[in-house]
Design an enzyme around this catalytic site. Structure first.
Site, short mmCIF file in Angstrom:
data_model
loop_
_atom_site.label_atom_id
_atom_site.label_comp_id
_atom_site.label_asym_id
_atom_site.label_seq_id
_atom_site.Cartn_x
_atom_site.Cartn_y
_atom_site.Cartn_z
N PRO A 2 0.79 -1.22 0.00
CA PRO A 2 0.00 0.00 0.00
C PRO A 2 0.82 1.28 0.00
CG PRO A 2 -0.62 -1.48 1.79
CD PRO A 2 0.67 -1.94 1.26
N GLU A 3 0.78 1.98 -1.10
CA GLU A 3 1.14 3.39 -1.08
C GLU A 3 -0.18 4.13 -1.04
OE1 GLU A 3 4.22 5.35 -2.59
OE2 GLU A 3 5.57 3.69 -2.96
#
Length: 269
Positions: A2-3
């Site tokens: 997750p960015e």
DNA sequence: ATGCTAACCTGCGCGC
DNA sequence: TGCGCGCAGGTTAGCA
């Protein structure tokens, strides 16, 4: 994984299925994440009605009538909506029935968290966050002002959450390439004009990634596959030794601030 | 204050 | 096929 774009995609993907629905059958199978899931999580969340699902930095804020959850996905966390009869997978740590579907929190490395928003820990995490990268408060003038007197590498600087939130390892490399700035350059040795460009490229690359992630929202329902943005063509990240798309020179890599970083020696100064 | 490193965990791909 | 090693999208704690 997750960015910021994936967290945003997650929020947008699950929100329509959660808002207005009651949470039931809340079950915690593995409370030991980055910080423990509170022991009253099941009891207190059960029967709550979901009011909103929002993103702040890389945190998901899930609000119900009487309480509010702060969650971070860490390095490997994800929320998926599945049919309740779907067998639990390894590392499915939390399940919450939501109408005809079930929300599951999955996190092999367990660097993520699920906390009550009002807890000291959650408040501590949220209180020193800098501006959202896609907001007007974040711009070149802000970066320039905050970088005076800072000797650290610009890549580490833009990855500092007190400066701006949501710029992770992938998009730090990408935005610096797009702005022609060497990731190792000291933050205070970059002009206001170049920071203007950098801020614009950060916004651009994140906005593009969100738009691309938004094309695969159905994945959150059937619980298959990864968000589409990750398949997008990256200019430098992970392209060590491959030709620069601009000048054909080999892309370099080196560790900056403990994180692998990718750049073009010719295009970035 | 600033800036660097280690640490939290599991899974995967690679070389042998 | 199996095994050990290095590395991975994030962030905080702790120390110079």
């Amino acid at each position: 994984m997750p960015e910021l774009p994936e967290v945003e995609t997650t929020a947008r993907g699950i929100a329509p299925f959660l808002i207005g629905q009651q949470f039931t059958h809340v079950r915690v199978h593995q409370p030991s994440l980055r910080w423990p899931i509170p022991s009253d999580f099941e009891q207190r969340l059960n029967n709550e009605i979901c009011v909103s699902v929002e993103r702040r930095a890389k945190y998901l804020i899930i609000e119900t009538t009487n309480t509010q959850i702060v969650s971070h996905l860490g390095m490997s966390g994800s929320f998926r909506l599945v049919d309740p009869t779907t067998p639990l997978k390894k590392h499915d740590h939390v399940q919450i029935r939501v109408g005809d579907l079930e929300l599951r929190y999955h996190d092999p490395r367990r660097f993520g968290c699920l906390l009550w928003c009002e807890s000291d820990r959650a408040q501590q995490l949220l209180q020193h966050l800098g501006p959202e990268p896609l907001s007007d408060a974040f711009n070149g003038a802000w970066l320039f002002a905050r970088s005076r007197g800072r000797h650290l590498a610009v890549k580490s600087f833009i990855m500092t959450n007190a400066i701006v939130v949501g710029v992770g390892n992938i998009y730090a490399s990408e935005s610096l390439f797009l702005s022609g700035i060497h990731p190792q350059r000291a933050a205070n040795r970059i002009s206001a004009v170049r920071y203007e460009r950098l801020a614009a490229e950060i916004k651009e690359v994140l906005a593009r990634a969100i738009a691309s992630g938004g094309t695969t929202l159905r994945d959150f329902v059937n619980g298959q596959g990864e968000p589409g943005y990750f398949q997008q063509t990256l200019a430098v990240y992970g392209r060590d030794g491959e030709p620069c798309r601009h000048c054909a020179q080999p892309i370099q890599s080196r560790v900056i601030g403990g994180r692998n970083s990718y750049y073009c020696l010719t295009c970035q100064r």
